[in-house]
Write a protein that holds these residues in place. Structure first.
Motif, PDB file in Angstrom:
ATOM      1  N   UNK A 256       0.929  -1.100   0.030  1.00  0.00           N
ATOM      2  CA  UNK A 256       0.144  -0.030  -0.038  1.00  0.00           C
ATOM      3  C   UNK A 256       0.799   1.048   0.033  1.00  0.00           C
ATOM      4  N   UNK A 257       0.633   2.129  -0.924  1.00  0.00           N
ATOM      5  CA  UNK A 257       1.478   3.663  -1.002  1.00  0.00           C
ATOM      6  C   UNK A 257       1.532   4.205   0.192  1.00  0.00           C
ATOM      7  N   UNK A 258       0.324   4.109   0.916  1.00  0.00           N
ATOM      8  CA  UNK A 258       0.263   4.898   2.185  1.00  0.00           C
ATOM      9  C   UNK A 258       1.225   4.219   3.259  1.00  0.00           C
ATOM     10  N   UNK A 259       1.499   2.886   3.120  1.00  0.00           N
ATOM     11  CA  UNK A 259       2.406   2.365   4.160  1.00  0.00           C
ATOM     12  C   UNK A 259       3.625   2.937   4.016  1.00  0.00           C
ATOM     13  N   UNK A 260       4.121   2.984   2.513  1.00  0.00           N
ATOM     14  CA  UNK A 260       5.431   3.752   2.115  1.00  0.00           C
ATOM     15  C   UNK A 260       5.454   5.010   2.714  1.00  0.00           C
ATOM     16  N   UNK A 261       4.570   5.697   2.500  1.00  0.00           N
ATOM     17  CA  UNK A 261       4.586   7.124   3.128  1.00  0.00           C
ATOM     18  C   UNK A 261       4.761   7.153   4.731  1.00  0.00           C
ATOM     19  N   UNK A 262       4.220   6.236   5.252  1.00  0.00           N
ATOM     20  CA  UNK A 262       4.453   6.357   6.839  1.00  0.00           C
ATOM     21  C   UNK A 262       5.781   5.957   7.152  1.00  0.00           C
ATOM     22  N   UNK A 263       6.194   4.902   6.310  1.00  0.00           N
ATOM     23  CA  UNK A 263       7.750   4.635   6.649  1.00  0.00           C
ATOM     24  C   UNK A 263       8.614   5.703   6.407  1.00  0.00           C
ATOM     25  N   UNK A 264       8.427   6.407   5.102  1.00  0.00           N
ATOM     26  CA  UNK A 264       9.223   7.481   5.055  1.00  0.00           C
ATOM     27  C   UNK A 264       9.164   8.663   6.005  1.00  0.00           C
TER      28      UNK A 264
ATOM     29  N   UNK B 212      -1.345  -2.647   5.490  1.00  0.00           N
ATOM     30  CA  UNK B 212      -2.450  -2.609   5.040  1.00  0.00           C
ATOM     31  C   UNK B 212      -2.765  -3.661   4.031  1.00  0.00           C
ATOM     32  N   UNK B 213      -3.786  -4.381   3.651  1.00  0.00           N
ATOM     33  CA  UNK B 213      -4.043  -5.318   2.703  1.00  0.00           C
ATOM     34  C   UNK B 213      -4.480  -4.739   1.470  1.00  0.00           C
ATOM     35  N   UNK B 214      -4.414  -5.530   0.301  1.00  0.00           N
ATOM     36  CA  UNK B 214      -4.943  -5.258  -1.023  1.00  0.00           C
ATOM     37  C   UNK B 214      -6.582  -4.847  -0.891  1.00  0.00           C
ATOM     38  N   UNK B 215      -7.227  -5.586   0.167  1.00  0.00           N
ATOM     39  CA  UNK B 215      -8.704  -5.600   0.346  1.00  0.00           C
ATOM     40  C   UNK B 215      -8.916  -4.228   0.893  1.00  0.00           C
ATOM     41  N   UNK B 216      -7.848  -3.693   1.694  1.00  0.00           N
ATOM     42  CA  UNK B 216      -8.229  -2.434   2.308  1.00  0.00           C
ATOM     43  C   UNK B 216      -8.095  -1.501   1.112  1.00  0.00           C
ATOM     44  N   UNK B 217      -6.910  -1.494   0.401  1.00  0.00           N
ATOM     45  CA  UNK B 217      -6.945  -0.596  -0.670  1.00  0.00           C
ATOM     46  C   UNK B 217      -8.093  -0.702  -1.716  1.00  0.00           C
ATOM     47  N   UNK B 218      -8.718  -1.734  -1.917  1.00  0.00           N
ATOM     48  CA  UNK B 218      -9.856  -1.679  -2.691  1.00  0.00           C
ATOM     49  C   UNK B 218     -10.950  -1.016  -2.104  1.00  0.00           C
ATOM     50  N   UNK B 219     -11.209  -1.258  -0.861  1.00  0.00           N
ATOM     51  CA  UNK B 219     -12.306  -0.328  -0.243  1.00  0.00           C
ATOM     52  C   UNK B 219     -11.896   0.906  -0.136  1.00  0.00           C
ATOM     53  N   UNK B 220     -10.820   1.612  -0.282  1.00  0.00           N
ATOM     54  CA  UNK B 220     -10.549   3.013  -0.127  1.00  0.00           C
ATOM     55  C   UNK B 220     -10.672   3.595  -1.703  1.00  0.00           C
ATOM     56  N   UNK B 221     -10.462   2.859  -2.623  1.00  0.00           N
ATOM     57  CA  UNK B 221     -10.281   3.266  -3.962  1.00  0.00           C
ATOM     58  C   UNK B 221     -11.481   2.783  -5.103  1.00  0.00           C
ATOM     59  N   UNK B 222     -12.415   2.061  -4.649  1.00  0.00           N
ATOM     60  CA  UNK B 222     -13.384   1.390  -5.160  1.00  0.00           C
ATOM     61  C   UNK B 222     -14.308   2.435  -6.064  1.00  0.00           C
ATOM     62  N   UNK B 223     -14.570   3.448  -5.698  1.00  0.00           N
ATOM     63  CA  UNK B 223     -15.012   4.570  -6.296  1.00  0.00           C
ATOM     64  C   UNK B 223     -14.524   5.000  -7.400  1.00  0.00           C
ATOM     65  N   UNK B 224     -13.168   5.004  -7.607  1.00  0.00           N
ATOM     66  CA  UNK B 224     -12.558   5.427  -8.607  1.00  0.00           C
ATOM     67  C   UNK B 224     -12.758   4.474  -9.966  1.00  0.00           C
ATOM     68  N   UNK B 225     -13.077   3.228  -9.494  1.00  0.00           N
ATOM     69  CA  UNK B 225     -13.450   2.078 -10.472  1.00  0.00           C
ATOM     70  C   UNK B 225     -14.832   2.130 -11.090  1.00  0.00           C
ATOM     71  N   UNK B 226     -15.690   2.737 -10.067  1.00  0.00           N
ATOM     72  CA  UNK B 226     -17.108   2.607 -10.576  1.00  0.00           C
ATOM     73  C   UNK B 226     -17.588   3.592 -11.453  1.00  0.00           C
ATOM     74  N   UNK B 227     -16.864   4.796 -11.672  1.00  0.00           N
ATOM     75  CA  UNK B 227     -17.168   5.930 -12.587  1.00  0.00           C
ATOM     76  C   UNK B 227     -17.450   5.224 -13.830  1.00  0.00           C
ATOM     77  N   UNK B 228     -18.806   5.572 -14.209  1.00  0.00           N
ATOM     78  CA  UNK B 228     -19.202   5.170 -15.653  1.00  0.00           C
ATOM     79  C   UNK B 228     -19.405   3.755 -15.850  1.00  0.00           C
ATOM     80  N   UNK B 229     -19.528   2.914 -14.776  1.00  0.00           N
ATOM     81  CA  UNK B 229     -20.075   1.502 -14.840  1.00  0.00           C
ATOM     82  C   UNK B 229     -21.046   1.305 -14.137  1.00  0.00           C
ATOM     83  N   UNK B 230     -21.956  -0.124 -14.500  1.00  0.00           N
ATOM     84  CA  UNK B 230     -23.137  -0.294 -13.696  1.00  0.00           C
ATOM     85  C   UNK B 230     -22.971  -1.587 -13.025  1.00  0.00           C
ATOM     86  N   UNK B 231     -23.474  -1.737 -11.833  1.00  0.00           N
ATOM     87  CA  UNK B 231     -23.151  -3.029 -11.123  1.00  0.00           C
ATOM     88  C   UNK B 231     -23.846  -4.173 -11.681  1.00  0.00           C
TER      89      UNK B 231
END
Length: 277
Positions: free
Chosen positions: A154-162, A255-274
């Motif tokens: 998770x790029x946020x974890x890299x930010x925390x380590x930096x 942080x897990x990839x599942x955490x990342x997906x939860x944070x960014x799901x809306x960026x994938x939802x734009x323009x698509x239907x469930x």
């Protein structure tokens, strides 16, 4: 302490800025476009116009700075050594550098700078999945060359380590391999994303040659395209096997990839239907 963050609006740089601000540090955020940076970065950072690929123009940006975060991007391999020399001459006492995938001229200059330095060596970012957005939106498919395991970080974890390395003792002269808590294949990640979006997403393996050609069409040089695809064809052990470094440094689970997906799901939802039930 005043800390200058280069690449401040990038996928990782913005997290470095946010983590430093949360620690109460004075942050200068370097950006070619401060107006755009103001829309991306949290309030509190002082926005500075410029780029670390032109070190000669950063005199004012470096004035009074005691900490520096460098993101190795295109061009920094050539300009990195000059940037490091100017930073040390300006009084910088600590440097973190996000490597470009190997120890090149910029990374070497940091290690030989004579000041406290920490090299951050992530293998593969979770945010690389953002390159799938268009094909998911238009075709409900992800196309990648291989389906091998990678402990994406998770790029946020890299930010925390930096931020930790820039503000606390004990990290000088260290190179940290940074990966995530689980090794997931590309197919695994696609399934997690599909579940979060509530729709079917196909995964197609296209092979290395097709992946190289795709990068060439995107304007990547053949040498860089072959390097990137070759890495994915045979990821190093540091990428495949979670080593716990992030959790050990931060005192919390990575942080897990599942955490990342939860944070960014809306960026994938734009323009698509469930997916219909």
């Amino acid at each position: 302490m005043t800390i200058l963050v280069t690449g401040a609006t990038g996928n990782t740089g913005r997290h470095v800025v946010a983590e430093l601000l949360s620690k109460g540090e004075a942050v200068r955020a370097l950006s070619r476009d401060p107006r755009r940076a103001a829309e991306i970065l949290p309030a509190g950072a002082k926005l500075v116009a410029g780029t670390h690929t032109e070190p000669g123009s950063l005199g004012a940006a470096l004035d009074g700075v005691t900490g520096l975060h460098i993101t190795v991007t295109a061009g920094v391999a050539e300009t990195g050594p000059e940037l490091v020399r100017r930073a040390v001459a300006a009084g910088v006492e600590r440097i973190t550098i996000l490597w470009g995938g190997y120890v090149g001229p910029a990374e070497t200059a940091v290690a030989e700078s004579g000041v406290a330095w920490t090299r951050l060596e992530p293998q593969e970012f979770m945010s690389n999945a953002l390159t799938w957005r268009e094909s998911i939106r238009t075709e409900a498919v992800v196309r990648e060359p291989f389906d091998l395991p990678s402990a994406v970080v998770h790029e946020g974890d890299l930010g925390a380590v930096a931020a930790l390395a820039l503000t606390e003792e004990g990290h000088g002269g260290r190179a940290y391999n940074l990966n995530g808590p689980e090794a997931l294949t590309t197919g695994d990640r696609v399934k997690l994303l599909a579940a979060a979006l509530g729709r079917e997403i196909a995964f197609e393996q296209i092979g290395g040659a097709a992946a190289v050609e795709r990068l060439l069409r995107e304007g990547v040089s053949r040498a860089d395209a072959e390097y990137v695809v070759g890495w994915h064809a045979d990821p190093p052990e540091a990428a495949r096997i979670p080593d716990g470094t992030v959790g050990n440094l931060l005192g919390r689970p990575a942080r897990t990839f599942g955490d990342w997906v939860t944070e960014h799901a809306d960026r994938f939802r734009a323009g698509i239907s469930p997916m219909s039930s």
